[in-house]
Design an enzyme around this catalytic site. Sequence first.
Site, mmCIF file in Angstrom:
data_model
loop_
_atom_site.group_PDB
_atom_site.id
_atom_site.type_symbol
_atom_site.label_atom_id
_atom_site.label_comp_id
_atom_site.label_asym_id
_atom_site.label_seq_id
_atom_site.Cartn_x
_atom_site.Cartn_y
_atom_site.Cartn_z
ATOM 1 C CD GLU A 38 -2.478 1.854 0.464
ATOM 2 O OE1 GLU A 38 -3.256 1.103 -0.128
ATOM 3 O OE2 GLU A 38 -2.355 3.077 0.198
ATOM 4 N NE ARG B 61 -14.767 4.620 1.239
ATOM 5 C CZ ARG B 61 -14.923 4.133 0.010
ATOM 6 N NH1 ARG B 61 -16.059 4.274 -0.624
ATOM 7 N NH2 ARG B 61 -13.941 3.533 -0.604
ATOM 8 C CE1 TYR C 221 -24.523 5.204 3.731
ATOM 9 C CE2 TYR C 221 -25.440 6.099 1.700
ATOM 10 C CZ TYR C 221 -24.372 5.569 2.407
ATOM 11 O OH TYR C 221 -23.150 5.430 1.794
ATOM 12 C CG ASP D 115 -12.988 2.031 -8.130
ATOM 13 O OD1 ASP D 115 -13.990 1.320 -8.310
ATOM 14 O OD2 ASP D 115 -13.021 3.112 -7.503
HETATM 15 C C1 LIG Z 1 -19.514 9.424 -3.869
HETATM 16 C C2 LIG Z 1 -19.231 7.960 -3.887
HETATM 17 C C3 LIG Z 1 -20.090 7.085 -3.213
HETATM 18 C C4 LIG Z 1 -19.863 5.706 -3.250
HETATM 19 N N1 LIG Z 1 -20.740 4.880 -2.619
HETATM 20 C C5 LIG Z 1 -20.574 3.534 -2.723
HETATM 21 C C6 LIG Z 1 -21.502 2.629 -2.092
HETATM 22 O O1 LIG Z 1 -22.449 3.049 -1.416
HETATM 23 N N2 LIG Z 1 -21.308 1.276 -2.252
HETATM 24 C C7 LIG Z 1 -20.261 0.773 -2.968
HETATM 25 O O2 LIG Z 1 -20.134 -0.464 -3.083
HETATM 26 N N3 LIG Z 1 -19.360 1.605 -3.575
HETATM 27 C C8 LIG Z 1 -19.488 2.954 -3.466
HETATM 28 N N4 LIG Z 1 -18.587 3.796 -4.056
HETATM 29 C C9 LIG Z 1 -17.479 3.227 -4.852
HETATM 30 C C10 LIG Z 1 -16.313 2.762 -4.006
HETATM 31 O O3 LIG Z 1 -15.903 3.802 -3.154
HETATM 32 C C11 LIG Z 1 -15.130 2.328 -4.874
HETATM 33 O O4 LIG Z 1 -15.566 1.633 -6.005
HETATM 34 C C12 LIG Z 1 -14.195 1.435 -4.071
HETATM 35 O O5 LIG Z 1 -13.597 2.171 -3.042
HETATM 36 C C13 LIG Z 1 -13.104 0.815 -4.951
HETATM 37 O O6 LIG Z 1 -12.240 0.067 -4.149
HETATM 38 P P1 LIG Z 1 -10.793 -0.308 -4.680
HETATM 39 O O7 LIG Z 1 -10.162 -1.091 -3.570
HETATM 40 O O8 LIG Z 1 -10.887 -0.941 -6.021
HETATM 41 O O9 LIG Z 1 -10.037 1.073 -4.912
HETATM 42 P P2 LIG Z 1 -9.652 2.217 -3.883
HETATM 43 O O10 LIG Z 1 -10.654 2.334 -2.812
HETATM 44 O O11 LIG Z 1 -9.359 3.435 -4.702
HETATM 45 O O12 LIG Z 1 -8.302 1.697 -3.208
HETATM 46 C C14 LIG Z 1 -7.074 1.688 -3.914
HETATM 47 C C15 LIG Z 1 -5.942 1.562 -2.911
HETATM 48 O O13 LIG Z 1 -4.718 1.453 -3.631
HETATM 49 C C16 LIG Z 1 -3.760 2.363 -3.102
HETATM 50 N N5 LIG Z 1 -2.862 2.727 -4.212
HETATM 51 C C17 LIG Z 1 -3.156 3.537 -5.259
HETATM 52 N N6 LIG Z 1 -2.101 3.616 -6.091
HETATM 53 C C18 LIG Z 1 -1.139 2.826 -5.550
HETATM 54 C C19 LIG Z 1 0.195 2.511 -5.968
HETATM 55 N N7 LIG Z 1 0.728 3.020 -7.078
HETATM 56 N N8 LIG Z 1 0.932 1.665 -5.200
HETATM 57 C C20 LIG Z 1 0.394 1.134 -4.033
HETATM 58 N N9 LIG Z 1 -0.862 1.424 -3.601
HETATM 59 C C21 LIG Z 1 -1.624 2.254 -4.359
HETATM 60 C C22 LIG Z 1 -4.584 3.522 -2.567
HETATM 61 O O14 LIG Z 1 -3.871 4.264 -1.607
HETATM 62 C C23 LIG Z 1 -5.780 2.795 -1.993
HETATM 63 O O15 LIG Z 1 -5.548 2.349 -0.677
HETATM 64 C C24 LIG Z 1 -18.750 5.190 -3.988
HETATM 65 C C25 LIG Z 1 -17.871 6.059 -4.630
HETATM 66 C C26 LIG Z 1 -18.104 7.432 -4.585
HETATM 67 C C27 LIG Z 1 -17.144 8.365 -5.291
#
Ligand SMILES: Cc1cc2nc3c(=O)[nH]c(=O)nc-3n(C[C@H](O)[C@H](O)[C@H](O)COP(=O)(O)OP(=O)(O)OC[C@H]3O[C@@H](n4cnc5c(N)ncnc54)[C@H](O)[C@@H]3O)c2cc1C
Length: 400
Positions: free
Chosen positions: A34, A108, A213, A291
């Site tokens: 991370e 979160r 909510y 994502d």
């Molecule tokens: C307004 C809003 C509301 C939302 N509401 C919901 C909801 O109600 N329900 C739901 O299911 N989803 C919701 N989402 C979507 C959700 O927040 C994301 O889809 C989710 O957080 C994606 O998770 P992830 O682990 O793929 O990516 P991220 O949460 O972006 O995590 C990526 C991680 O990788 C790390 N990282 C990045 N680059 C590097 C690198 N080069 N080297 C090492 N580490 C790195 C970051 O620091 C981070 O810890 C919402 C999003 C938004 C914007």
Amino acid sequence: MSSDCRVAIVGGGIGGLALAAALEQRGVDYRLFERSAQLGEIGAGVQMTPNAVKVIRALGLLDGMKNVGFLPESLIGRNWKSGKTLFRMPLRGECERLYGASFFHVHRADLHELLLSGVRRDRITLGKACARVTAESDGGVVHFADGDSFRADLVVGADGIHSAVRKSLFGAQQARFTGHMCWRAVVPFDAMPDFVTPDSSFWMGPNGHVVTYYVKGGRAVNIVAVLESRDWVEESWNLPSTREELLTAFRGWHPNIQKLFQRVGTTFKWGLFDRDPMENWSAGPVTLLGDAAHPMLPFLSQGAAMAIEDGYELARALDQNADIASALRIYEESRRPRTRRVQLESRERGRTYHLASPLEQFMRDFSYRVRNFINPHKGGIKANWVYEYDATATPAALAA
Ligand SMILES: Cc1cc2nc3c(=O)[nH]c(=O)nc-3n(C[C@H](O)[C@H](O)[C@H](O)COP(=O)(O)OP(=O)(O)OC[C@H]3O[C@@H](n4cnc5c(N)ncnc54)[C@H](O)[C@@H]3O)c2cc1C
């Protein structure tokens, strides 16, 4: 999969931790890197829909979710100005019966902590930013910004929408600004206020919507307030904002929205970005998740849920297949069609929630009422097909 297979996970967000917890449960070796110096999450809420809760339960974390989550009564569509109910989908009690799991609202940071409880801390390295990855014949190599590198049989990019792993595999491509920006805030309360019902409320207005909510077991209200905006000129994708700016942007909305916004302390505004669905996620022994693979608009509340499902299904495919290529094929065949549909339907919801013309609003609201009368679970935001899915069920390809 041979017992000495090692997986490198880049990114300790919700998706990376879900994968780590699922690998831990199956006894597959992994390391997680991370970039932040501390693990944690932004101060915001997240809706954990039944499809995600099935995975949480399979990971042995349901009791923890019950401790930190809030069970909403219903998902309600409301008119932005009058507050009139446009549709009501009962959730509490009904989701268990219809979809096989509950629907929770959770902070979160609590969700992050919960997933972390399923992971061994000595497998996590903080302050390690991936600069790029390379795919080699015998595995993948993560190259870090500080010059170190790490070799693994499989590298998984769980590093979010601006993924460095994705860029290494498929080239640099800017995420698409969707034409929406939003404010996010969490407002603490000593007791549940009478102007916020214990539901997931979707307030639909012209060119915008607001979702409210409870989180923290009912001791705080999460706000997501979305407005259409033609350009997002700032380079950073989230910026500090103010209560006054939020109130000005939503002037004229229902008094309960105004009352809630007047209690906002810290708030940030975000540009909302997504990408088109990808044709494939993997190149040799490197793949993507969450994502990094399928960033989407939050209008079906599914980004984190999809990342959790991805993590579980990838771990199972690795556990149940003799080689990484077969595991990745099964993972992608299962995950890409589903996440593609969720990405595209999330975009479509933005259009229906934000209709500006009174005639179009009237026709939308009339159809909400008719569908709600026939079957409330197939009306409203039309998410029953999302909630029905069970990532923990053995897919046909493996059952054969
Ligand atoms: C307004 C809003 C509301 C939302 N509401 C919901 C909801 O109600 N329900 C739901 O299911 N989803 C919701 N989402 C979507 C959700 O927040 C994301 O889809 C989710 O957080 C994606 O998770 P992830 O682990 O793929 O990516 P991220 O949460 O972006 O995590 C990526 C991680 O990788 C790390 N990282 C990045 N680059 C590097 C690198 N080069 N080297 C090492 N580490 C790195 C970051 O620091 C981070 O810890 C919402 C999003 C938004 C914007």
